[in-house]
Scaffold this motif. Structure first.
Motif, PDB file in Angstrom:
ATOM      1  N   LEU A  31       0.817  -0.713   0.416  1.00  0.00           N
ATOM      2  CA  LEU A  31      -0.188   0.144  -0.226  1.00  0.00           C
ATOM      3  C   LEU A  31       1.271   1.210   0.471  1.00  0.00           C
ATOM      4  O   LEU A  31       0.356   1.912  -1.022  1.00  0.00           O
ATOM      5  CB  LEU A  31      -0.979   0.241   0.774  1.00  0.00           C
ATOM      6  CG  LEU A  31      -2.371   0.782   1.433  1.00  0.00           C
ATOM      7  CD1 LEU A  31      -3.142   1.256   0.401  1.00  0.00           C
ATOM      8  CD2 LEU A  31      -2.551   1.816   2.775  1.00  0.00           C
ATOM      9  N   PRO A  78      -1.454   7.784   9.226  1.00  0.00           N
ATOM     10  CA  PRO A  78      -2.743   8.345   8.277  1.00  0.00           C
ATOM     11  C   PRO A  78      -3.724   7.469   7.328  1.00  0.00           C
ATOM     12  O   PRO A  78      -4.096   6.522   8.070  1.00  0.00           O
ATOM     13  CB  PRO A  78      -2.160   9.255   6.900  1.00  0.00           C
ATOM     14  CG  PRO A  78      -0.556   8.531   6.742  1.00  0.00           C
ATOM     15  CD  PRO A  78      -0.213   7.238   8.585  1.00  0.00           C
ATOM     16  N   ASP A  79      -4.526   8.171   6.563  1.00  0.00           N
ATOM     17  CA  ASP A  79      -5.537   7.528   6.652  1.00  0.00           C
ATOM     18  C   ASP A  79      -5.166   6.569   5.466  1.00  0.00           C
ATOM     19  O   ASP A  79      -3.758   6.734   4.353  1.00  0.00           O
ATOM     20  CB  ASP A  79      -5.850   8.596   5.324  1.00  0.00           C
ATOM     21  CG  ASP A  79      -7.518   8.219   4.235  1.00  0.00           C
ATOM     22  OD1 ASP A  79      -8.870   8.110   5.307  1.00  0.00           O
ATOM     23  OD2 ASP A  79      -7.430   7.158   3.241  1.00  0.00           O
ATOM     24  N   MET A  80      -5.381   5.943   4.657  1.00  0.00           N
ATOM     25  CA  MET A  80      -4.755   4.786   4.000  1.00  0.00           C
ATOM     26  C   MET A  80      -4.012   5.332   2.432  1.00  0.00           C
ATOM     27  O   MET A  80      -3.426   4.893   1.977  1.00  0.00           O
ATOM     28  CB  MET A  80      -5.827   3.628   3.319  1.00  0.00           C
ATOM     29  CG  MET A  80      -5.784   2.527   4.465  1.00  0.00           C
ATOM     30  SD  MET A  80      -6.796   0.848   3.927  1.00  0.00           S
ATOM     31  CE  MET A  80      -5.641  -0.158   5.593  1.00  0.00           C
ATOM     32  N   TYR A  82      -0.956   7.157   2.847  1.00  0.00           N
ATOM     33  CA  TYR A  82       0.242   5.886   3.569  1.00  0.00           C
ATOM     34  C   TYR A  82       1.104   5.716   2.984  1.00  0.00           C
ATOM     35  O   TYR A  82       1.142   4.907   1.820  1.00  0.00           O
ATOM     36  CB  TYR A  82      -0.840   4.641   4.418  1.00  0.00           C
ATOM     37  CG  TYR A  82       0.775   4.186   5.220  1.00  0.00           C
ATOM     38  CD1 TYR A  82       0.335   4.008   6.299  1.00  0.00           C
ATOM     39  CD2 TYR A  82       1.007   2.941   4.482  1.00  0.00           C
ATOM     40  CE1 TYR A  82       1.484   3.320   7.269  1.00  0.00           C
ATOM     41  CE2 TYR A  82       1.954   2.068   5.268  1.00  0.00           C
ATOM     42  CZ  TYR A  82       1.951   1.830   6.506  1.00  0.00           C
ATOM     43  OH  TYR A  82       3.157   1.444   6.996  1.00  0.00           O
TER      44      TYR A  82
END
Lengths: 753, 284
Positions: B61, B231-233, B236
């Motif tokens: 991710l 943090p928000d995906m 990231y």
């Protein structure tokens, strides 16, 4: 008789040799022997005087032991107590600061304060007032209560008494008293935390400016009322800490305590201060140190008085460095035991806070500065070092192996990695939601009637809120709590229990789950107003002060965050251990502090010996809670003495009843009955570890689960707290709260270790 | 100048020693660490760490987000800088003030800048006031996928000035008669820009895209200040992953991630260099 003389000679030799080697500890056993500790100390010639709560201890350099003088702290006929605080020497007279205070049921009053002379003879310390002080600036008034400002340390120079203290606005300040007339004024210092004599008529002031992150040392001239800097201000982050200050004007050397050592800085060059002796006391107070004749330094801390040579040649060649965050007696006793049994190496205990990142960085650099770490299992550093295997295998030590293998499985598992024992518990606590069963029984509920499943339990709270008696004798939460407090506390209990539930069952770290949703939705439906709780933080009628209800016949049904381990077990109650699974039992949350050895330590054998000493000196709490090896109930320390004193007091009251005027008899009879009732209650409840708590704990020991580092208590705690606050304030709903936590907790878990 | 090879080597020795000590040794040392098990014993595990992180969802991710962000940020800065530099070049020398002021964001400390940015993108901040004034819905810029917008804008705002200066210096080297001839031939602004200017300043244009790309790969401070370690995906990044791994004392994964990423960047830049060389050859 010969044997006795031999023992005395041996003790004297031991003491003399200890002093010759430069180190001597006093008063480590005062708590045990006298139920007292040292709050401050003063030096006159080669004699050291230590002030306790109701004793004065006198020690002559070279002696093996102290002479003890009892000091009366009983109130006078008008219920005025004379609080003796801070001992000092003025014009070769041993003096103390006395604060006279009246404590009533709904008020307290400062009657005055003064300097008194201490006369020590025949085992008694007599106090004779010398001078009354002007106290207008030193009294804090809040509602009907008056308090004397908190004094941190006192030094006397010439005819001036200089006190470092918190003023009536609770700000650190220096107050100067003219001992000629008792008048006083605040010195023009800012953020002053400690004072120490500099030279005749001048004091050295250490100040901490937390906004600017600077520590400064200034010299204050009392006659001229002028303040000059002694050196450039130090950076707080890199300048270290300085406790137990003492200044040698002849050598222009400042002595202070930091990181387990007594350090000496010549010409205020603190950056290049040298270690001159090991000193591992608990010295986080602002008391000054004392310089004794013959090149010795003395410091009185919470755990005793330490005397050290200021000659660095007296230091040992090798030291075992222990980083401790616990202040546990186990560590203190292990330190004494280790240092008494090792001639070639001495343990040094440092208690300065070190950030997780710093510990991890040290380990990454394979630093060997610290041999042993003692820290909470919930710290990120502990978790990282455990997961990555940065802990020395302790399995080879028989004592440690035996101790760890004898522990309850949940605790043992926390100390074992693979098939290696890597850590050793040093301190153990547990806190959870507890219930006053007598209160519940008065409402007609038995233990079996109280739901153990969180959502059901929260429904049940609404039910019992309607059944509370109108006289207020039974309430659900403490009377001082607001609706918001109660909501917060229950919310915390739910979140803590849920984290425990996840780790105990090896579940995925998910928070947006049906179980947690169900519990929090029910929390939203709890009617805290129906429980009679105040809405606002402050009550106008009481000006913000809510009197705590001490009526022994009243009951508070729920106590949040109360003890569930032996030694701190909830008073008058039992832990509820609520669950998130309707068919499963709840869990006992355990906070563990563990010791482990740095794998890069250059003294691994000595480190093992220190850990063995920890096992040998394990305190009662550790023995009670880690296994069933200790099962005898234990009263509070001094229980028998307190009972005897109480009985004596009642006997005296009965004697006076016989001679009392008829008009005073009813009052006296009432007082006697009251005292007898309290005595009886103390007899029944004066348990440090009660038989009932042992029985309960042994029956539920299998439900212990050790708290570990997770998303909610780590670096992200402030972010999580923000979400919690928004939820409690009603700004976000359950879904938003859990979504916010869930995603991040899952990310952390998905990253892996 | 140096006739004796020995003396040449002697003069080269200090920088070579520095290079060896601070670059070559750590580089190979890092490779070694990426092949060990991560305990203090440093047991050799071969390529196991590489296999593990390429299976790790958060590494993938972080890599994906880093690539996406860099693919948005670097070309955006490049394009804007090129267009602004062309306009400034036309204004020359009247544009001196503007030219100098455009470099200011580059000189400002990131933390101070972020505070201003946080206020501007707050739910009740300037940007939402503007949206509201146009009758549009307010947006939670600092939460969820929307967080990408302030992060990209912040990167552009901070790095634009430096790229403009590089382009401007290159534009000074383009012969003026070429534009006069193009004007006579009737070529417009964009035809001149992409037909004459860009091919002639292609080495600088290439340098700018490389610098900005490398900068975009390192987007982290902005994300960390706003979103913390997790943090928000959608934002990231790989640096979040490496920073969190460092805090977990897992420097094996830090080095493994770093070398994996370095390999990708190396391949990417090799392709870019190849393209640039082909473009230069075509020009000749």
């Amino acid at each position: 008789m010969k044997k006795l003389i031999c023992v005395i000679l041996a003790l004297a030799l031991l003491c003399a040799s200890a002093l010759a080697a430069g180190s001597f500890n006093l008063g480590r056993d005062f708590e045990e022997k006298y139920q007292d500790g040292v709050s401050s100390a003063a030096q006159m010639g080669d004699t050291l005087y230590m002030l306790g709560y109701n004793h004065v201890f006198e020690w002559h350099m070279g002696d093996a032991d102290v002479t003890v003088y009892e000091m009366s702290t009983a109130p006078d006929d008008d219920n005025v107590y004379s609080r003796i605080q801070n001992i000092f020497v003025w014009n070769d007279r041993l003096c103390v600061l006395c604060v006279n205070a009246f404590y009533g049921d709904s008020e307290s009053r400062i009657e005055g304060a003064g300097v008194a002379e201490l006369t020590l003879s025949d085992g008694k310390a007599e106090i004779n007032e010398l001078l009354a002080l002007e106290t207008d600036d030193l009294i804090i008034s809040e509602g009907g209560y008056e308090y004397f400002c908190q004094i941190n340390g006192i030094v006397c120079t010439g005819d001036y008494l200089c006190m470092s203290m918190y003023d009536s606005s609770y700000m650190p300040a220096v107050y100067i008293v003219n001992l000629g007339d008792g008048s006083g004024y605040f010195a023009p210092t800012e953020n002053a935390e400690s004072v120490v004599p500099y030279d005749e008529g001048r004091i050295l002031v250490r100040s901490c400016d937390y906004d600017a992150q600077k520590i400064s040392f200034d010299i204050y001239d009392i006659e001229n009322e002028s303040l000059t800097a002694a050196c450039e201000p130090l950076d707080m982050a890199t300048g270290g800490s300085q406790a137990g200050l003492a200044y040698d004007s002849a050598a222009d050397t400042l002595y202070f305590l930091s990181e387990g050592y007594l350090k000496a800085a010549e010409h205020f060059d603190l950056a290049n201060a040298k270690n001159v002796a090991e000193l591992s006391g608990e010295y986080y107070n602002n008391q000054p140190g004392l310089l004794l004749p013959g090149g010795y330094y003395a410091f009185s801390g919470y755990d005793g008085t330490f005397i050290r040579s200021t000659n660095p040649d007296d230091m040992m060649e090798n030291y075992l460095s222990v980083q401790d965050y616990t202040y546990s007696q186990t560590v203190n006793h292990a330190y004494d035991s280790f240092n008494n049994s090792h001639a070639d190496i001495a343990a040094v205990i440092s208690r300065e806070y070190r950030e997780d990142a710093k510990i991890i960085e040290d380990m990454m650099n394979r630093a060997s500065d610290t041999d042993i770490y003692i820290m909470a299992n919930t710290m990120q550093a502990y978790s990282a070092l455990y997961d990555r295997g940065y802990m020395l295998d302790l399995s080879g030590n028989e004592k440690i192996r035996e101790f760890v293998n004898g522990m309850y499985p949940a605790l043992r598992d926390a100390c074992v990695r693979g098939d290696e024992i890597v850590s050793l518990p040093v301190q153990i606590y547990g806190f959870t939601l507890c219930a006053d069963m007598k209160g519940f029984e008065a409402l007609g509920y038995a233990r079996e009637d109280i739901p153990t499943y969180w959502p059901d339990f929260l429904d049940f709270l609404n039910t019992i809120a309607d059944e509370l008696p109108e006289d207020g004798s039974i309430r659900i939460f403490d009377s001082y709590m607001t609706q918001r407090d109660a909501r917060w506390n229950l919310f915390y209990e739910i979140m803590n229990d849920y984290s425990l539930y996840l780790s105990a069952n090896g579940r995925e770290k998910g928070y947006d789950t049906p179980e947690l949703n169900a519990a929090l939705e029910k929390l939203q439906q709890v009617d805290f107003e129906a429980m009679g709780l105040r809405e606002a933080e402050e009550d106008e009628e009481t000006e913000g002060f809510i009197a705590y209800d001490v009526n022994p016949d009243s009951h508070t049904l729920l106590q949040t965050g109360n003890g569930c381990t032996l030694g701190n077990f909830c008073y008058n109650g039992i832990p509820l251990l609520l669950s998130f699974d309707a068919d499963a039992e709840g869990l006992i949350p355990i906070d563990l502090y563990s010791a482990f050895v740095n794998p890069f330590s250059e003294n691994p054998d000595a480190a093992m010996d220190f850990l063995s000493a920890l096992v040998e000196n394990a305190d009662d709490s550790l023995l009670y809670n880690t296994s069933d090896r200790l099962n005898d109930p234990m009263h509070y320390s001094g229980f028998e003495e307190s009972i005897a004193e109480w009985e004596e007091e009642i006997r005296k009251m009965r004697d006076s009843l016989a001679e009392a005027e008829p008009v005073d008899v009813p009052v006296l009879e009432e007082q006697i009955a009251e005292s007898e009732r309290y005595l009886e209650e103390y007899r029944n409840n004066g348990w440090q570890v009660s038989p009932e708590s042992i029985e309960w704990f042994r029956a539920h020991a299998g439900q212990m689960t050790v708290n570990s580092y997770d998303y909610l208590n780590g670096d992200n705690a402030s972010e999580v707290y923000e979400l919690y606050s928004q939820f409690i304030e009603g700004k976000i709903d359950v879904k938003t709260l859990l979504k916010g936590i869930d995603q991040k907790a899952k990310m952390m878990a998905m990253e892996g270790n | 100048m140096f006739k004796r090879k020995k003396s040449l080597l002697l003069f080269l020795l200090p920088p070579l020693a520095g290079l060896l000590l601070f670059y070559v040794v750590p580089f190979f040392g890092g490779i070694y660490y990426s092949l060990t098990d991560g305990s203090y014993k440093n047991a050799f595990v071969g390529l196991q760490n590489y296999i593990n992180i390429w299976k790790n969802e958060m590494f993938l991710l972080g890599l994906k987000n880093t690539m996406q962000l860099s693919l948005i940020c670097a070309p955006l800065v490049w394009l804007l800088a090129f267009v602004i530099a062309l306009q400034l070049n036309r204004l020359c020398p009247k544009g001196a003030l503007l030219r100098n002021s455009i470099l200011l964001p580059y000189l400002m400390p990131a933390s101070a800048m972020l505070l201003v940015w946080l206020l501007a993108f707050d739910y009740g901040g300037t940007f939402n006031h503007i949206l509201h004034a146009f009758g549009l819905e307010r947006i939670s810029w600092l939460e969820g996928t929307a967080l990408r917008v302030p992060i990209v804008l912040l990167f552009v705002w901070k790095n634009l000035g430096f790229a403009v200066i590089l382009f401007l210096s290159a534009l000074q080297t383009v012969p003026k008669p070429l534009y006069e001839y193009a004007d006579l031939e009737g070529a417009g602004f964009f035809r001149q820009a992409f037909g004459i200017t860009l091919p002639l300043i292609s080495p600088t244009a290439f340098l700018v895209i490389i610098i900005e790309w490398i900068g975009a790969f390192k987007i982290f401070r902005e994300v960390y200040f706003i979103g913390g370690a997790y943090p928000d995906m959608s934002v990231y990044t790989l640096q979040n992953y490496m920073n969190n791994m460092y805090n977990k004392l897992n420097y094996q994964n830090v080095t493994t991630a770093a070398y994996s990423f370095a390999l990708i960047v190396f391949i990417l830049f090799a392709v870019l260099f190849g393209l640039q060389r082909r473009m230069q050859n075509n020009l000749r």
